[in-house]
Write a protein that holds these residues in place. Structure first.
Motif: not given
Lengths: 196, 214, 383
Positions: A123-133
């Motif tokens: 149920e994890e949906y918080e996938l934001s990062t500073y680098d797409r890699h």
């Protein structure tokens, strides 16, 4: 002259009509002001994802038999399965597994077709990062369990609309044991068994 | 000299300086947009001088009509046809320029002598600021009745003309429509109709692209 | 006719006169009266500028909160109690933001544009009365001054649109100028009808003419058409939705504001909201009885048996006056915000049609009707 007067009259009628419509619109807007806000104050409150929520994929390294079905059913052949043949056991041995969640569309086909159930949806949906890699999850990252919203002391968990008791539309301040509208799955099962 | 007089003198000096500077700018600058904006500055300085003369109605009317309408229209027109184009230097431009200067200086000296020579009939009483509208109204309807009425009729004519122009429904000419544009079509693959019975299961799934989502 | 208005004003002249009191107290301290006047002069102006700015902050907060409520959101919540500091935070952000000037633009005109837009709007506060003597200057030009000042604004808009070196900015500037030119005429005609009834252009006289009968004496009952025309034209002058074509996001990015950032953008932002509050205040003054409360305070004082000249009654009167003016103005701001979330933006041809083909003839007819009624019923229509 009469024609002109009629024209003026029609024009006035149209104007009154337009004013009436604008008035109706204003009353609708005004009515909305008295309704409760439907917003979820995100970092402080979070919705509890539903049972079939398709979030980040979880992977169990030890269950995987490196059959590559997930790769074949994936619309873009996304999972990377790195294995080598173990000559002694005559079995494929998985060396590495990764999925890039920057590209994944969370369709769930891999989870559906995995023969050993080593893939599952979380149920994890918080996938934001500073680098797409950083979204390219390797087998270790895929093996982490997500933190449940209900366990987080910083967050007020809110139920989604479908999980509220009958007649309730406001998830705030609802007691934990309030049962959702309709029957729970186990109750349906019980009913079916008693019928037979 | 008390405070009010001092303020008046200083503002008169400032306003005159602004007005002359802006007016010179209008004439001498080559960039037509700057000239148009400076024209607004000239008008506003003139309104300020009117204010100093206790003619507040004239001042507000000056701002409203000259700055708010005339100047905006001028700028509007300039912006609609704006085409940045450098002036090509003309040969022997100095002849024109000096001729213009001579004419301007002549006009200036003529007007100056006229101002100085004319015995002005100045009244010593100070115009009252509060009742200037009343005075203007009285003059309009007594000794200036004819020019006032003529001006108002002129304005009414302009107004009616504008309304008629605006209310006219613009109908495009029929002949413009009659010129037939050739209908442009994409080359299309001929539909295959052969052999498939309407109910056959393997063809119905994707026989028509529009049916796929049904 | 004019002396009538004067006399009525003279009757009302008692009441708080801060200026006289201030100057008298300063002269008692040994300061010459000229210097005392000079000290007094900037004070009300400063107060008005601060008041206008605070009014803008309140309006921005209201706009955000009411918009949120109309969309079932909460709006600013954490910046100060109920988010009241959100506009202050906006302002601070804009102050510290980098002030960029686009390439190949005209830096002089680019800077001058917002200044020319803002100054007339603030100057117009000169004529807004909050009480019999609570006005910076009671000039006899009054409302005409406001109209002429607001006609200067499009020059600034054209200037910034031109100087930005951007086609969207230029189009926005042109639209703004066309819009404010065409809506100024119905606005002025509506004001003219009111001025005709009160025999004066001064805002104080206009309010005085509506006083005495409480809510029944307000101009809105005598000028319902004029009120509507004025409000529509004022909304168009403020470039509020449904008339916000000059900055229509979907077509023109942000119109003449596209290239602006930092403090220059803040000036536009401030100017538009000051203009909205100003228009609301003027509608309150012209049509809703200005500082008069719906039930006349003198009537209440008589009922309570308080003499009309007692000092505290005058203070209460002034307080009620300021509150009433602000309440009426903010009610109109509320209507404007509600309209923003109700009515879609009109097209440019619809806008010009509405201005020239509907509002102009109707306001002319309204003026004619007012003149006829004034001759027929001089008692009710201020003969």
């Amino acid at each position: 002259m009469l024609k002109f007067l009629k024209q003026v009259g029609d024009y006035a009628k149209e104007t009154v009509q337009a004013a009436k419509y604008i008035g109706q619109g204003l009353s609708v807007t005004f009515d909305h002001m008295q309704r409760r806000p439907v917003t979820v104050q995100y970092p402080y409150e979070k919705l509890i994802p539903s049972e079939r929520f398709r979030g980040r994929i979880h992977f169990e390294f030890d269950k995987c038999i490196a059959c590559e079905v997930c790769v074949r059913v994936c619309p873009i052949n996304l999972p990377v399965v790195d294995w080598e043949m173990n000559k002694t056991t005559k079995k494929k041995q998985l060396k590495h597994y990764s999925i890039d969640f920057g590209v994944c569309i969370f369709c769930g086909n891999c989870v559906e077709y995995c023969p050993t159930n080593c893939l599952s949806m979380t149920e994890e949906y918080e996938l934001s990062t500073y680098d797409r890699h950083e979204l390219n999850y390797d087998s270790v990252a895929l093996g982490r369990l997500p933190y449940k919203v209900t366990d987080d002391p910083m967050v007020t968990p809110l139920r989604e609309l479908a999980y509220l008791p009958e007649g309730v539309t406001e998830p705030h301040g609802l007691p934990d044991n309030a049962q959702r509208a309709g029957l729970r799955p186990e109750e349906i099962l019980e009913q079916e068994q008693s019928k037979n | 000299m008390n405070l009010a007089e001092g303020v008046q003198l200083v503002s008169l000096g400032l306003l005159s300086f602004m007005m002359l500077g802006a007016a010179l700018g209008v004439v001498l600058l080559t960039n037509v947009v700057y000239s148009a904006f400076l024209l607004g500055g000239t008008f506003i300085s003139a309104a300020g001088i009117y204010l100093l003369l206790n003619a507040d109605f004239v001042a507000t009317a000056q701002v409203l009509i000259y700055v708010g309408a005339v100047n905006v229209l001028i700028i509007f027109a300039i912006m609609l046809v704006n085409k940045r184009q450098d002036f090509a230097p003309l040969p022997k431009a100095w002849i024109r320029k000096s001729a213009t200067a001579v004419v301007c200086l002549g006009l200036f000296s003529l007007l100056t002598t006229m101002v100085l020579v004319t015995p002005w009939n100045l009244s010593a009483e100070v115009a009252s600021a509060d009742s200037s509208i009343i005075e203007i109204g009285k003059h309009f309807f007594t000794d200036f009745l004819l020019p006032f009425e003529l001006a108002s009729v002129l304005l009414l004519m302009a107004l009616v003309g504008a309304i008629i122009l605006a209310r006219r429904e613009f109908l495009p000419e029929e002949s413009a429509v009659a010129v037939q544009q050739p209908i442009l079509t994409l080359p299309e693959r001929p539909r295959e109709l052969a052999g498939v019975t309407p109910g056959s299961p393997d063809r119905t799934i994707a026989s028509k692209p529009s049916d796929r989502n049904k | 006719m004019y002396t009538y208005g004067r006399k009525r004003r003279a009757e009302h002249m008692e009441g708080i006169d801060l200026q006289q009191t201030f100057i008298r107290s300063l002269t008692e301290l040994g300061i010459p009266s000229g210097a005392a006047k000079a000290i007094w002069m900037p004070l009300p102006m400063l107060l008005m500028i601060i008041g206008a700015t605070v009014g803008v902050l309140v309006t921005v907060w209201l706009e955000r909160k009411i918009s949120a409520a109309a969309q079932q959101r909460i709006g600013p919540e954490y910046i100060g109690p109920l988010g009241v500091l959100a506009p202050v935070a906006d302002g601070l952000k804009l102050i510290f933001k980098e002030d960029t000037v686009p390439a190949k633009s005209d830096p002089l005109l680019f800077t001058l544009g917002p200044v020319i837009v803002v100054i007339p709007v603030f100057l117009s506060y000169l004529i807004v009365p909050f009480g019999q003597n609570l006005v910076i200057t009671n000039v006899s030009m009054g409302v005409l001054l406001w109209i002429s000042l607001s006609s200067v604004v499009p020059i600034g808009l054209l200037m910034s649109g031109y100087a930005s070196n951007n086609k969207y900015s230029l189009l926005g500037g042109l639209r703004a100028a066309a819009q404010s030119i065409s809506y100024e005429i119905p606005l002025a005609l509506a004001v003219l009808a009111v001025a005709m009834m009160s025999n004066s252009l001064s805002t104080v006289d206009i309010v005085d003419q509506q006083s005495g009968y409480g809510i029944l004496g307000w101009n809105i009952w005598r000028q319902p058409i004029g009120f509507l025309i004025f409000w529509i034209a004022a909304l168009a002058e403020c470039e509020r939705i449904p008339f916000d074509l000059p900055e229509a996001e979907e077509e023109l990015v942000a119109g003449y504001q596209t290239e602006y950032s930092g403090m220059k953008f803040a000036l536009f932002y401030l100017g538009s909201y000051v203009n909205l509050v100003l228009s609301a205040l003027l509608v309150a003054v012209l049509y809703l009885g200005g500082w008069e409360s719906p039930i006349p305070t003198s009537l209440l004082a008589n009922l309570a048996g308080v003499s009309e000249t007692s000092a505290w009654l005058e203070i209460v009167d002034a307080a009620v006056g300021i509150t009433m003016t602000l309440l009426k103005a903010y009610f109109l701001v509320f209507i404007a915000i509600l309209l923003r979330w109700t009515v879609p933006r009109v097209r440019i041809d619809q806008l010009l049609d509405l201005g020239w083909k509907f509002l102009l003839p109707v306001s002319l007819v309204n003026l004619l009707l007012t003149a006829a009624l004034k001759i027929a019923f001089p008692v009710a229509f201020g003969g």
